[in-house]
Design a protein around this motif. Structure first.
Motif, PDB file in Angstrom:
ATOM      1  N   VAL A  90      38.042  39.935  30.134  1.00 44.19           N
ATOM      2  CA  VAL A  90      36.952  40.518  30.915  1.00 44.19           C
ATOM      3  C   VAL A  90      36.881  39.878  32.294  1.00 44.19           C
ATOM      4  N   ALA A  91      37.046  38.555  32.353  1.00 42.59           N
ATOM      5  CA  ALA A  91      37.003  37.860  33.638  1.00 42.59           C
ATOM      6  C   ALA A  91      38.095  38.375  34.571  1.00 42.59           C
ATOM      7  N   GLY A  92      39.300  38.519  34.041  1.00 40.95           N
ATOM      8  CA  GLY A  92      40.395  39.045  34.846  1.00 40.95           C
ATOM      9  C   GLY A  92      40.118  40.456  35.317  1.00 40.95           C
ATOM     10  N   ALA A  93      39.516  41.255  34.435  1.00 40.80           N
ATOM     11  CA  ALA A  93      39.197  42.640  34.782  1.00 40.80           C
ATOM     12  C   ALA A  93      38.095  42.733  35.826  1.00 40.80           C
ATOM     13  N   LEU A  94      37.282  41.708  35.973  1.00 44.50           N
ATOM     14  CA  LEU A  94      36.239  41.688  37.004  1.00 44.50           C
ATOM     15  C   LEU A  94      36.773  41.189  38.344  1.00 44.50           C
ATOM     16  N   VAL A  95      37.703  40.249  38.297  1.00 44.36           N
ATOM     17  CA  VAL A  95      38.244  39.683  39.537  1.00 44.36           C
ATOM     18  C   VAL A  95      39.065  40.721  40.299  1.00 44.36           C
ATOM     19  N   VAL A  96      39.834  41.542  39.572  1.00 41.33           N
ATOM     20  CA  VAL A  96      40.737  42.496  40.226  1.00 41.33           C
ATOM     21  C   VAL A  96      39.977  43.493  41.120  1.00 41.33           C
ATOM     22  N   PRO A  97      38.940  44.189  40.626  1.00 37.81           N
ATOM     23  CA  PRO A  97      38.217  45.093  41.540  1.00 37.81           C
ATOM     24  C   PRO A  97      37.436  44.347  42.623  1.00 37.81           C
ATOM     25  N   ALA A  98      37.042  43.102  42.348  1.00 40.93           N
ATOM     26  CA  ALA A  98      36.377  42.315  43.380  1.00 40.93           C
ATOM     27  C   ALA A  98      37.324  42.074  44.561  1.00 40.93           C
ATOM     28  N   LEU A  99      38.601  41.867  44.256  1.00 38.60           N
ATOM     29  CA  LEU A  99      39.597  41.698  45.314  1.00 38.60           C
ATOM     30  C   LEU A  99      39.786  43.001  46.089  1.00 38.60           C
ATOM     31  N   ALA A 100      39.731  44.133  45.372  1.00 37.06           N
ATOM     32  CA  ALA A 100      39.825  45.418  46.062  1.00 37.06           C
ATOM     33  C   ALA A 100      38.642  45.609  47.007  1.00 37.06           C
ATOM     34  N   ALA A 101      37.460  45.208  46.552  1.00 36.27           N
ATOM     35  CA  ALA A 101      36.269  45.322  47.406  1.00 36.27           C
ATOM     36  C   ALA A 101      36.373  44.425  48.636  1.00 36.27           C
ATOM     37  N   ALA A 102      37.142  43.340  48.506  1.00 28.91           N
ATOM     38  CA  ALA A 102      37.288  42.394  49.624  1.00 28.91           C
ATOM     39  C   ALA A 102      38.450  42.756  50.539  1.00 28.91           C
ATOM     40  N   THR A 103      38.998  43.945  50.401  1.00 32.61           N
ATOM     41  CA  THR A 103      40.145  44.355  51.221  1.00 32.61           C
ATOM     42  C   THR A 103      39.887  44.228  52.720  1.00 32.61           C
ATOM     43  N   PRO A 104      38.701  44.606  53.230  1.00 28.64           N
ATOM     44  CA  PRO A 104      38.484  44.462  54.675  1.00 28.64           C
ATOM     45  C   PRO A 104      38.653  43.018  55.167  1.00 28.64           C
ATOM     46  N   ALA A 105      38.334  42.053  54.311  1.00 28.76           N
ATOM     47  CA  ALA A 105      38.458  40.650  54.717  1.00 28.76           C
ATOM     48  C   ALA A 105      39.863  40.110  54.470  1.00 28.76           C
ATOM     49  N   LEU A 106      40.472  40.515  53.347  1.00 27.54           N
ATOM     50  CA  LEU A 106      41.777  39.973  52.971  1.00 27.54           C
ATOM     51  C   LEU A 106      42.943  40.740  53.566  1.00 27.54           C
ATOM     52  N   GLY A 107      42.683  41.971  53.962  1.00 27.19           N
ATOM     53  CA  GLY A 107      43.786  42.855  54.305  1.00 27.19           C
ATOM     54  C   GLY A 107      44.321  43.488  53.040  1.00 27.19           C
ATOM     55  N   LEU A 108      44.893  44.681  53.157  1.00 29.95           N
ATOM     56  CA  LEU A 108      45.355  45.380  51.954  1.00 29.95           C
ATOM     57  C   LEU A 108      46.469  44.616  51.254  1.00 29.95           C
ATOM     58  N   GLY A 109      47.394  44.064  52.023  1.00 29.30           N
ATOM     59  CA  GLY A 109      48.474  43.285  51.422  1.00 29.30           C
ATOM     60  C   GLY A 109      47.955  42.062  50.694  1.00 29.30           C
ATOM     61  N   GLY A 110      47.023  41.353  51.321  1.00 33.40           N
ATOM     62  CA  GLY A 110      46.452  40.177  50.675  1.00 33.40           C
ATOM     63  C   GLY A 110      45.685  40.521  49.421  1.00 33.40           C
ATOM     64  N   ALA A 111      44.974  41.666  49.425  1.00 28.77           N
ATOM     65  CA  ALA A 111      44.215  42.079  48.245  1.00 28.77           C
ATOM     66  C   ALA A 111      45.140  42.406  47.085  1.00 28.77           C
ATOM     67  N   VAL A 112      46.229  43.138  47.360  1.00 29.53           N
ATOM     68  CA  VAL A 112      47.158  43.510  46.281  1.00 29.53           C
ATOM     69  C   VAL A 112      47.866  42.273  45.732  1.00 29.53           C
ATOM     70  N   LEU A 113      48.292  41.390  46.609  1.00 28.12           N
ATOM     71  CA  LEU A 113      48.916  40.149  46.137  1.00 28.12           C
ATOM     72  C   LEU A 113      47.919  39.335  45.326  1.00 28.12           C
ATOM     73  N   GLY A 114      46.667  39.287  45.779  1.00 28.62           N
ATOM     74  CA  GLY A 114      45.641  38.580  45.019  1.00 28.62           C
ATOM     75  C   GLY A 114      45.449  39.169  43.634  1.00 28.62           C
ATOM     76  N   MET A 115      45.507  40.500  43.514  1.00 30.13           N
ATOM     77  CA  MET A 115      45.390  41.138  42.197  1.00 30.13           C
ATOM     78  C   MET A 115      46.531  40.697  41.286  1.00 30.13           C
ATOM     79  N   GLY A 116      47.742  40.665  41.839  1.00 31.29           N
ATOM     80  CA  GLY A 116      48.873  40.215  41.029  1.00 31.29           C
ATOM     81  C   GLY A 116      48.690  38.795  40.533  1.00 31.29           C
ATOM     82  N   LEU A 117      48.245  37.913  41.422  1.00 34.98           N
ATOM     83  CA  LEU A 117      48.032  36.513  41.036  1.00 34.98           C
ATOM     84  C   LEU A 117      46.885  36.384  40.042  1.00 34.98           C
ATOM     85  N   ALA A 118      45.833  37.227  40.192  1.00 35.82           N
ATOM     86  CA  ALA A 118      44.704  37.186  39.257  1.00 35.82           C
ATOM     87  C   ALA A 118      45.135  37.605  37.855  1.00 35.82           C
ATOM     88  N   VAL A 119      45.961  38.650  37.748  1.00 38.16           N
ATOM     89  CA  VAL A 119      46.433  39.093  36.432  1.00 38.16           C
ATOM     90  C   VAL A 119      47.357  38.034  35.835  1.00 38.16           C
TER      91      VAL A 119
END
Length: 382
Positions: free
Chosen positions: A336-365
């Motif tokens: 559940v924690a992992g499933a919550l972090v992934v969309p949170a990273l998507a929501a943070a795309t404006p701050a992280l950049g799209l590339g950073g958000a997708v890479l962050g999702m990979g690292l979170a999983v």
């Protein structure tokens, strides 16, 4: 066609089954490609609706063949020819996918689906004729499939609001046929280990399609504008996501399908697993389009197009693996924690950049997987 031994040792997928799976990759690829186009054009709602409908037809036809073959694979000439007919049917279905998405015209999809199902009806009738012990169950399967196929054909003329209503009703009817057929008399002699292996192999095939689609999109981006930092990060994040989801699926051994109820829940649940994994490829392609400003989709929306399939796969796999005692679920809260972090990273795309958000999702999983493996080993003493 007497029915194979459900306890048979060393029961593995046959070359014919593997060839059969490859034809389904064409249909999966078509559905994912059309979803990608819909996302890139900003038609999210209609794209997801069309994708869910088409993918159901693909998955359900594959699942029905897989379970039948697990019980009655005689591998003789009639069996091979009827399997060839089913393969032809899925290619017809794949040819109709663009019209289903763009024109809401499901006539070719239904034609391909009916070809596959008629071939399966013939297989069940042969089983009924040659296997007296399973005759009642085989005849119920044949009758149930035939009735529902008549419904799919009639639905082509359903007007207005009745089109989605009849679709839902027919899906429920399709899902009810195996439960009804197996609930009375002798249960079909499917092989638990063989079925689990077949699902695992199809998972690998779908993940391979994700890699191919992503590679093609990266190559296209490089040809048009060169290799940007955003493209590199999305490609790297996508590869980490695929690898982490593969590891999540296969860690901890094969599923234990102890009874029919568990097997049906596990088997039906894979509709969401397969559809989510294939949709991940569409999301990654849409993200690459958005990063190169080739899509009518914001970067944040593209981030969610990647995140939502990942969340779906994580949560559904978590439930199915807990049910069957397989996979890498050390603790449900970690999933559940992992499933919550992934969309949170998507929501943070404006701050992280799209590339950073997708890479962050990979690292979170990947981190979720690692934490689950550690928790699992502590719990089991491994």
């Amino acid at each position: 066609m007497q029915g194979r031994d459900p306890g048979e040792e060393h029961r593995t997928a046959t070359p014919l089954e593997l060839l059969f799976d490859l034809t389904f990759v064409v249909a999966v690829s078509q559905a994912a490609a059309q979803l990608h186009h819909a996302l890139a054009e900003g038609h999210v709602g209609s794209g997801l609706t069309g994708y869910a409908a088409v993918f159901f037809a693909v998955w359900w036809a594959w699942m029905n063949f897989t379970w039948f073959a697990s019980a009655y694979d005689t591998d003789d000439v009639p069996y091979r020819l009827l399997t060839l007919l089913q393969m032809a049917g899925v290619l017809v279905l794949a040819a109709g996918v663009p019209d289903a998405f763009q024109e809401n015209d499901f006539s070719v999809v239904v034609l391909g689906y009916v070809i596959m199902r008629v071939a399966l009806i013939a297989q069940w009738l042969r089983a009924a004729a040659e296997h007296p012990g399973g005759r009642g169950t085989a005849l119920r399967y044949a009758a149930g499939i035939a009735v529902v196929q008549c419904g799919w054909i009639a639905r082509l003329w359903a007007p207005g609001v009745w089109a989605p209503v009849t679709f839902v009703l027919l899906v429920v009817a399709e899902l009810a046929v195996p439960a009804w057929a197996e609930s009375r008399g002798r249960i079909t002699s499917w092989h638990p280990g063989h079925v689990a292996e077949r699902y695992g192999l199809f998972t690998i095939i779908v993940l391979g399609e994700v890699i191919l689609a992503s590679f093609t999109a990266v190559q296209s981006a490089m040809t048009d504008h060169g290799l940007s930092a955003s493209v590199v990060l999305i490609a790297l994040g996508g590869l980490v996501l695929v690898f982490a989801l593969w590891w999540t699926y296969f860690a901890g051994g094969s599923a234990v399908l102890a009874n029919l109820r568990t097997a049906l829940v596990w088997g039906y649940g894979h509709y969401l697993v397969f559809a989510a994994l294939a949709a991940l490829g569409s999301g990654l392609e849409a993200a690459l389009d958005a990063a190169e400003h080739h899509a009518d989709l914001s970067e944040q929306a593209a981030g969610f197009a990647v995140a939502l399939p990942v969340v779906t796969a994580l949560l559904v796999l978590g439930v199915l693996q807990r049910l069957t005692g397989s996979g890498a679920v050390g603790h449900s809260l970690l999933v559940v924690a992992g499933a919550l972090v992934v969309p949170a990273l998507a929501a943070a795309t404006p701050a992280l950049g799209l590339g950073g958000a997708v890479l962050g999702m990979g690292l979170a999983v990947a981190a979720t997987l690692a934490a689950n493996i550690v928790a699992l080993r502590r719990r089991t003493g491994g």
